[in-house]
Design an enzyme around this catalytic site. Structure first.
Site, short mmCIF file in Angstrom:
data_model
loop_
_atom_site.label_atom_id
_atom_site.label_comp_id
_atom_site.label_asym_id
_atom_site.label_seq_id
_atom_site.Cartn_x
_atom_site.Cartn_y
_atom_site.Cartn_z
N ILE A 92 0.82 -1.20 0.00
CA ILE A 92 0.00 0.00 0.00
C ILE A 92 0.86 1.25 0.00
CG2 ILE A 92 -1.84 1.23 1.24
CD1 ILE A 92 -2.22 -1.54 2.76
N CYS A 93 0.51 2.20 -0.87
CA CYS A 93 1.22 3.48 -0.88
C CYS A 93 0.44 4.46 -0.02
CB CYS A 93 1.33 3.99 -2.31
SG CYS A 93 2.16 5.56 -2.44
N LEU A 94 0.90 4.67 1.20
CA LEU A 94 0.19 5.53 2.13
C LEU A 94 1.23 6.23 3.01
CD1 LEU A 94 -2.68 6.28 3.13
CD2 LEU A 94 -2.53 4.38 4.73
#
Lengths: 157, 595
Positions: A92-94
């Site tokens: 996840i890109c967070l």
């Protein structure tokens, strides 16, 4: 390291967080620690309404590293999902999972952020390039694919 | 030191008045004034540097070498200036300075332009973000969820309280993540309040304190790249500050490393940074392998692997698994070949095709690659040889300074201070080797078609090499006779000879460096003026043969000899003035064609 030693000396913070997650779960989110390793959580997030993921049940895994809460938890989607900020391995890109992590954040805040990410995909900061491109060139079609994937992979069957 | 300089100047004076140049005077003044200072000031500490001070450079008034102590002192001064100007705490001043890359004036400008905005962007809030400051004696830390007595809780000015243990962990993690810890913000994710130096240092271990202070020190150099840079020598802890102005980019660090400010490669005058970059890249690049493969092999027509033909006939069988059989000349399948195509040793198809021009391009490319590789190897070998000679000379110099000078002083009954001319000679040798080395990179990139320049360049390079050999010989061989023996009267002659050679070589190399930096512009003359300038060059070079060419200053001459032009022509190669009547095509002296 055996399961028993891994679970001894569990910091009070992790125990408290676990208790709260179980007693007052956030809406649409469930997180329960694994029996062998209390730092490993099985997570389920319901696809938010009015999103292409509505009706889907998404499984994730969450792990609290040794340095937690000074270091961010490690989270990954286990269910296949068509989303510009989530790649095919479920990563996840967070920002709060990376440089914007703060020890004052918690498992609950992380999971709520992920839920929000499902409601508001951000193709301008993509992890899965081709999906992001799809999103930007033909959003309607991309959303349709996301719905299709939700039906195929996250219908909970 | 002063007296030595004077001596050298005096030397120069006796042989040639032009020798005493202003730069040297300035330099010796500076040397004199800084003589006995230790590291107490920011000034360039010449007392060390002078020992390794190569000569073909401009004065270094535009550089300041900074020790760690100097950097700390500058940081402290900047902090106290800002503290006084803005009436804020030193910790806040540090936060501001780090944000504005240690520029006091930038901090002032920005602050007085819009204090509010600056406070917001660096995280120096005026009022607490939360008024949660509790009156009770106990508090729960929102990180570890433990209940602590209030004295164990800490908060930056924003009022976000966490326990000391959690703050310590938070800061420790940040410090171990790198220099980002210098701009650390509050642990509350919604808060941007800066965590100053005071809070950091009061909470962490000694180890972390040291790391933090290290980053703090480094930030003065690393955030300020346009004005301060680290010396690139391995293990060197000095930084260099640059003040734009006159002079070249070459400088000597206190550690003795001689480097270029601009590109941080070793000093490379007379070659410019771009050429050096290209040359270094070329030396390590795979491109040379590629050239070799291109020049010496052909790709198998089927599997495209490169094949080197080192023996045998034109019938080539590629290695398994390919096993393709083909003709080396035309690269066609061997099955198409036989008696009618010329048999084993020739290939009619190739010959015909070559005549038609089909194979020319590939062939030409291979030929060119082969030539270019040979050319490169020529320059590289000489570049590398001079580098190793330089390293050797440097080792000899150190041996001289540490051992031989003492010996010489004893055997010749001379005070060490009177023997500086020997180390001066060795310093000059080291410097000359360095220059000579880079002239080979220069030569490599000097375009082939600029024949006049090339000839002149090669001539000057040759003279430089010969002059340096004379000096080297004298410093090495002649010196030996004085090392073992008893005091001899001829020692004074030796001093005269060696100092003279040093001085002559120094001037020659300085002029060479200047001429090459000007890109040999004196040679670069339009065709129409070729005649008159060839005589001007002749006058320049003939001076050179007298031992001291003024390579870069051949402006004069030329015209004065214009009267001879109709009856004489100057040979480009040896500069002999041939009469036009006798032999107008070939030089009488060196047999080179008239250009």
């Amino acid at each position: 390291m055996s399961a028993a030693t891994a679970n001894t000396n569990l910091p009070r913070r992790i125990i408290k967080e676990t208790q709260r997650l179980l007693s007052e779960p956030a809406p649409g989110i469930s997180a329960s620690p694994s029996e062998e390793n209390l730092r490993y959580f099985n997570v389920m997030i319901l696809g938010p309404s009015q999103s292409p993921y509505e009706g889907g049940v998404f499984k994730l895994e969450l792990f609290l590293p040794e340095e937690y809460p000074m270091a961010a938890p490690k989270v990954r989607f286990l269910t296949k999902i068509y989303h510009p900020n989530i790649d095919k391995l479920g990563r996840i890109c967070l920002d709060i999972l990376k440089d914007k992590w703060s020890p004052a954040l918690q498992i609950r805040t992380v999971l709520l952020s992920i839920q929000a990410l499902l409601s508001a995909p951000n193709p301008d900061d993509p992890l899965a390039e081709n999906i992001a491109k799809h999103w930007k060139t033909n959003e309607q079609e991309a959303v349709e694919t996301a719905r299709e994937w939700t039906r195929l992979y996250a219908s909970g069957a | 030191m002063e007296s030595e300089d004077e001596m050298q100047d005096a030397w120069a004076g006796t042989s040639d008045g032009e020798f005493v140049n202003e730069e040297e005077d300035e330099e010796s003044d500076a040397l004199a004034s800084d003589d006995d200072n230790d590291e107490s000031d920011y000034g360039f500490d010449y007392s060390n540097v002078d020992d390794l001070h190569p000569s073909s450079r401009l004065p270094q008034t535009n550089f300041t070498i900074l020790s760690e102590k100097d950097i700390r002192q500058r940081q402290d001064e900047a902090v106290s200036t800002i503290t006084n100007f803005l009436s804020i705490s030193p910790a806040d001043a540090g936060v501001l300075l780090r944000h504005f890359k240690w520029s006091v004036s930038k901090v002032n400008d920005e602050w007085f332009a819009d204090e509010e905005r600056v406070r917001a962007s660096v995280g120096l809030l005026e009022k607490p973000a939360t008024s949660k400051r509790q009156t009770q004696t106990e508090m729960t830390c929102e990180i570890c969820f433990e209940v602590h007595p209030f004295e164990k809780m800490r908060a930056p000015r924003c009022g976000h309280y966490f326990c000391e243990t959690c703050w310590t962990g938070y800061i420790h993690t940040a410090i171990n993540d790198g220099p980002g810890c210098l701009t650390l913000r509050c642990a509350d994710p919604s808060c941007g309040s800066a965590i100053g130096e005071d809070m950091v240092l009061s909470l962490v271990s000694t180890d972390d304190q040291q790391k933090y202070m290290r980053y703090l020190l480094r930030s003065y150099v690393e955030d300020n790249r346009k004005q301060v840079k680290w010396c690139p020598a391995p293990g060197c802890e000095y930084a260099v500050e640059f003040q734009p102005g006159v002079g070249s980019y070459d400088l000597v660090c206190k550690c003795g490393f001689n480097f270029c400010w601009n590109c941080r490669e070793e000093a490379h005058r007379p070659v410019d940074c771009e050429t050096v970059n290209k040359w270094i890249l070329k030396n390590c690049a795979e491109s040379e392998n590629m050239n070799w493969i291109l020049a010496n092999s052909k790709p198998c027509p089927k599997c495209k692997r490169p094949i080197e033909k080192n023996q045998g006939c034109m019938h080539i069988t590629c290695t398994p698994p390919c096993k393709f059989e083909f003709c080396w000349l035309c690269l066609g399948a061997w099955t198409d070949h036989g008696e009618r195509t010329g048999g084993f040793y020739a290939c009619n198809r190739y010959e015909t095709a070559k005549q038609e021009g089909v194979y020319d391009e590939a062939e030409r490319r291979r030929e060119m690659a082969k030539n270019s590789l040979e050319r490169y190897t020529h320059y590289y070998e000489r570049w590398a040889t001079n580098e190793s000679s330089r390293a050797k000379a440097l080792a000899d110099l150190q041996d001289m300074q540490n051992v031989q000078i003492e010996k010489l002083s004893v055997t010749q009954c001379q005070p060490v201070s009177q023997l500086k001319f020997v180390t001066d000679a060795w310093l000059q040798i080291v410097e000359c080797r360095r220059v000579l080395k880079w002239t080979y990179a220069y030569g490599y990139y000097l375009p082939e078609n600029e024949h006049t320049k090339r000839q002149f360049f090669e001539y000057s390079q040759g003279e430089a090499e010969a002059g340096l050999e004379r000096l080297h010989q004298c410093a090495e061989k002649d010196l030996l006779t004085f090392l073992g023996g008893t005091p001899t009267s001829s020692f004074n002659d030796f001093r005269t000879k060696l100092a003279g050679l040093t001085s002559v070589t120094k001037t020659y190399f300085e002029n060479l460096v200047r001429a090459l930096e000007n890109n040999l512009s004196d040679v670069d003359i339009p065709k129409a003026a070729a005649k008159s300038s060839s005589s001007s060059k002749a006058s320049g070079s003939s001076k050179g043969r007298g031992g001291r060419p003024k390579v870069g200053s051949s402006k004069s001459g030329g015209s004065s000899r214009s009267g001879e032009e109709s009856t004489h022509w100057s040979c480009e190669h040896c500069t002999y003035a041939n009469t036009t009547a006798a032999s107008s095509i070939v030089c009488v002296i060196c047999n080179h064609a008239r250009s």
